[in-house]
Scaffold this active site. Structure first.
Site, PDB file in Angstrom:
ATOM      1  N   VAL A   1       0.837  -1.200   0.000  1.00 29.11           N
ATOM      2  CA  VAL A   1       0.000   0.000   0.000  1.00 29.11           C
ATOM      3  C   VAL A   1       0.874   1.253   0.000  1.00 29.11           C
ATOM      4  CG1 VAL A   1      -1.717   1.290   1.345  1.00 29.11           C
ATOM      5  CG2 VAL A   1      -1.790  -1.194   1.321  1.00 29.11           C
ATOM      6  N   CYS A   2       0.447   2.258  -0.759  1.00 27.87           N
ATOM      7  CA  CYS A   2       1.070   3.588  -0.700  1.00 27.87           C
ATOM      8  C   CYS A   2      -0.046   4.632  -0.842  1.00 27.87           C
ATOM      9  CB  CYS A   2       2.157   3.749  -1.754  1.00 27.87           C
ATOM     10  SG  CYS A   2       1.553   3.827  -3.445  1.00 27.87           S
ATOM     11  N   ARG A   3       0.297   5.827  -1.266  1.00 24.12           N
ATOM     12  CA  ARG A   3      -0.704   6.889  -1.387  1.00 24.12           C
ATOM     13  C   ARG A   3      -1.663   6.637  -2.549  1.00 24.12           C
ATOM     14  NH1 ARG A   3      -0.784  11.403  -4.468  1.00 24.12           N
ATOM     15  NH2 ARG A   3      -2.182  13.057  -3.798  1.00 24.12           N
TER      16      ARG A   3
ATOM     17  N   MET B   1      -4.058   4.726  -0.604  1.00 25.26           N
ATOM     18  CA  MET B   1      -4.824   5.311   0.497  1.00 25.26           C
ATOM     19  C   MET B   1      -5.781   6.395   0.008  1.00 25.26           C
ATOM     20  SD  MET B   1      -4.141   3.555   3.149  1.00 25.26           S
ATOM     21  CE  MET B   1      -4.777   4.524   4.534  1.00 25.26           C
TER      22      MET B   1
END
Length: 98
Positions: free
Chosen positions: A62-64, A90
């Site tokens: 997961v990242c932005r 996110m």
């Protein structure tokens, strides 16, 4: 590269599935909130902390927005890890954060 949407990951969590999530965002991004239970390993430190991961497990990255987590997936995949990129990151996450 295997991919899940944020909704698919949220559904796994609400169903009580045992999922291993790695958040590769920077410290200040994670301070704004991360998925409960996610392990924080900034992308720049991933190669140095790879020994903390278990090749017998599946990891959701997961990242932005999904770009850095995609790069993390490519890197870990090259070392034989079973990884899934959470597309949209996110920015698309509507579930709980801590």
């Amino acid at each position: 590269m295997k991919q899940f949407t944020a909704k698919e990951v949220e559904k796994l969590l609400t169903q009580g599935q045992n999922v291993n999530i790695i958040d590769v965002r920077e410290v200040e991004e994670v301070e704004a909130g991360k998925i409960p239970g996610a392990i924080h390993i900034p992308l720049g430190l991933l190669e140095f902390r790879i020994n903390e991961l278990d090749k017998s497990k599946e990891y959701i990255m997961v990242c932005r927005s999904g770009g850095r987590s995609g790069r993390a997936c490519q890197f870990l995949d090259s070392y034989g890890f079973n990884v899934i990129n959470m597309t949209g990151g996110m920015l698309d996450w509507e579930g709980e954060t801590n």
